[in-house]
Design a protein around this motif. Structure first.
Motif, mmCIF file in Angstrom:
data_model
loop_
_atom_site.group_PDB
_atom_site.id
_atom_site.type_symbol
_atom_site.label_atom_id
_atom_site.label_comp_id
_atom_site.label_asym_id
_atom_site.label_seq_id
_atom_site.Cartn_x
_atom_site.Cartn_y
_atom_site.Cartn_z
ATOM 1 N N LYS A 63 -5.446 -5.069 -3.102
ATOM 2 C CA LYS A 63 -5.588 -3.715 -3.631
ATOM 3 C C LYS A 63 -4.478 -2.773 -3.162
ATOM 4 C CE LYS A 63 -9.877 -4.292 -5.249
ATOM 5 N NZ LYS A 63 -11.194 -4.163 -5.181
ATOM 6 N N GLY A 64 -3.618 -3.237 -2.261
ATOM 7 C CA GLY A 64 -2.555 -2.374 -1.750
ATOM 8 C C GLY A 64 -1.559 -2.016 -2.840
ATOM 9 N N ASP A 65 -1.040 -0.794 -2.763
ATOM 10 C CA ASP A 65 -0.072 -0.378 -3.766
ATOM 11 C C ASP A 65 1.225 0.132 -3.135
ATOM 12 O OD1 ASP A 65 -0.977 1.992 -2.711
ATOM 13 O OD2 ASP A 65 -1.562 2.880 -4.610
ATOM 14 N N PRO A 67 4.859 -0.621 -1.872
ATOM 15 C CA PRO A 67 5.853 -1.680 -2.077
ATOM 16 C C PRO A 67 6.621 -2.017 -0.799
ATOM 17 C CG PRO A 67 6.712 0.380 -2.913
ATOM 18 C CD PRO A 67 5.308 0.655 -2.431
#
Length: 80
Positions: A63-65, A67
């Motif tokens: 779910k991490g966004d 970069p």
């Protein structure tokens, strides 16, 4: 003894009624077991449950966004 009638979906799934979930403390991610005995099937809460922390961590996977690579994140936590 209470009886609840639910339908089996084409995928073999059933919805556990809210009254049962609340009474027995069943939450999303909990494991249950089907026990076959004397021609009957019982649904029981599994004695082996993942910890609350593990369930939370598993729900966050992918779910991490941000970069950033793991190394970049670790460098930030170390103050580098």
């Amino acid at each position: 003894m209470h009886s609840y009638r639910v339908k089996l979906t084409s995928k073999g799934e059933v919805t556990v009624p809210i009254e049962i979930r609340e009474q027995y403390g069943l939450h999303p991610g909990d494991e249950v077991e089907f026990v076959s005995e004397n021609g009957e099937i019982r649904l029981v809460k599994s004695a082996k449950q993942p910890s609350r922390g593990r369930r939370i961590a598993e729900s966050l996977l992918g779910k991490g966004d941000v970069p950033m690579t793991t190394e970049e994140i670790m460098a930030l936590t170390r103050g580098e």
